[in-house]
Design an enzyme around this catalytic site. Structure first.
Site, PDB file in Angstrom:
ATOM      1  NE  ARG A 268      -1.741   1.939   3.516  1.00  0.00           N
ATOM      2  CZ  ARG A 268      -1.553   1.712   4.805  1.00  0.00           C
ATOM      3  NH1 ARG A 268      -2.112   0.696   5.408  1.00  0.00           N
ATOM      4  NH2 ARG A 268      -0.770   2.515   5.515  1.00  0.00           N
ATOM      5  CG  HIS A 272      -6.133   2.048   6.343  1.00  0.00           C
ATOM      6  ND1 HIS A 272      -6.173   0.753   5.881  1.00  0.00           N
ATOM      7  CD2 HIS A 272      -7.319   2.258   6.962  1.00  0.00           C
ATOM      8  CE1 HIS A 272      -7.325   0.209   6.204  1.00  0.00           C
ATOM      9  NE2 HIS A 272      -8.044   1.104   6.851  1.00  0.00           N
ATOM     10  CE1 TYR A 281       1.320   2.606   8.655  1.00  0.00           C
ATOM     11  CE2 TYR A 281       0.138   4.381   9.774  1.00  0.00           C
ATOM     12  CZ  TYR A 281       0.272   3.503   8.702  1.00  0.00           C
ATOM     13  OH  TYR A 281      -0.651   3.548   7.680  1.00  0.00           O
TER      14      TYR A 281
END
Length: 373
Positions: A268, A272, A281
């Site tokens: 990805r 998100h 993160y």
């Protein structure tokens, strides 16, 4: 063929068991279990799909940043997994998506404007699942796998498997969803009833902010063995491999050979959703490493290597994608807001006494304001 990853825990990295038909450099390779013959026109068609779908996705992200959509789940980096599997679908197959399968929706001819209408909050329905053989987007993580399994069992009981009307279902979900009970329950039902369903896991390495290591200590496709059906890991950035693997899985399901788990190993590249900040993160180096495996660039390299397309072709596709996005933006901004009574229109397929009663009560409530200042 293998792809090196910059991150991964023991037992979950890519390896020699990865099915790949097109390398990141655009070289065509063969796999004994997944042969694939494509004409130059078909490859150019896949390239067009990839470019337009990415452009639509980027436009939707821009619309969200400008306050025109409430939220958007980007597919950036996952185009090959979706276009490859989407173009493998047959006429009678039924798709059960999450909220990110914009590329599969494109392959099923669902107008992108319908997708934007959902995220703009002006649609209470979306589209007719039967018309497009593409079910409504599912927000509840993993629940669509149960829907797909149940639908597949219905196909099985209709006695159409092995006939010219045979169909299968395909359920899309991410690596994070594999930790959900719904997904594991659907694996049990699909296995013991030998249901004609393909479980297509887009392993994009991150379940929002949780890495893959938090979901499994073994490669996800190997989980299928514990339920009694086959699993395979495919290079999710390779549109050729995703097409070949999904095509075979669906053919097996339609012929009565039961379920299969396909793990599309991809990444990805964006957030998100547009409410997420991935810089909090994950490392920039990880993203940069995956940029070298871009699904669009490898198909472009293949076309150039084989002298199957020239600069004029690529310019035309870019211009078409830009024009499509421009028209889509205009149409999105012109979408009318639904009336208050629209919320009752798509609750049930047919009339229902309770809904009728609530509709009448709400209509009376609205009418009480008429004539007042």
């Amino acid at each position: 063929m293998t792809i090196n990853s910059v991150r991964g825990a023991p037992g979950v990295q890519e390896g020699a068991d990865l099915v790949q038909l097109l390398t990141p450099e655009g070289e065509r390779v063969d796999h004994p279990d997944y042969p694939l013959e494509l004409t130059a026109e078909q490859v150019r068609g896949l390239y067009r799909d990839l470019v337009i779908v990415r452009r639509v996705d980027l436009e939707a992200v821009a619309l969200t940043r400008q306050g025109e959509l409430g939220i958007w789940a980007s597919l950036l980096g996952q185009e090959a997994a979706q276009i490859g599997s989407g173009r493998a679908l047959g006429e009678h197959d039924m798709v059960f998506p999450t909220y990110r399968e914009h590329g599969v929706a494109w392959c099923r001819n669902v107008p992108p404007l319908n997708l934007l209408g959902l995220f703009r909050g002006v649609s209470h329905g979306g589209w007719d699942p039967e018309e497009y053989r593409f079910h409504l987007y599912t927000i509840v993580i993993g629940s669509q796998t149960l829907h797909a399994t149940g639908y597949a069992m219905g196909m099985q009981r209709d006695g159409i498997l092995g006939t010219d009307k045979a169909g299968a279902t395909i359920a899309y979900f991410g690596d994070g969803a594999t930790s959900q009970g719904d997904v594991n329950e659907s694996f049990v039902f699909a296995s013991v009833f030998n249901a004609p369903v393909v479980f297509f896991c887009q392993n994009n390495q991150w379940a929002i902010s949780e890495p893959l290591e938090k979901q499994s200590r073994i490669p996800l496709y190997k989980r299928a063995q514990g339920y009694g059906f086959p699993g395979v890991r495919v290079d999710g950035n390779d549109v050729f491999a995703c097409l070949a693997v999904t095509r075979k899985a669906l053919e097996n399901a339609r012929s009565g050979q039961g379920p299969m788990l396909v793990e599309a190993y991809t990444y990805r590249m964006g957030a998100h959703t547009t409410t997420d900040d991935p810089t909090r993160y994950r490392l920039k180096a990880e993203e940069e490493a995956w940029k070298l495996k871009d699904p669009i660039e490898r198909v472009k390299a293949y076309l150039v290597r084989g002298d199957l397309a020239d600069a004029e072709f690529f310019d035309e596709i870019d211009a078409e994608a830009k024009a499509y996005a421009r028209d889509l933006r205009k149409a999105c901004l012109e979408l009318p807001d639904p009336g208050p009574m629209a919320m009752f229109e798509h609750v049930y397929a047919e009339g229902h006494p309770l809904i009728t009663e609530e509709q009448e009560q709400f209509a009376a409530y609205l009418a009480s304001f008429e004539g007042s200042e």
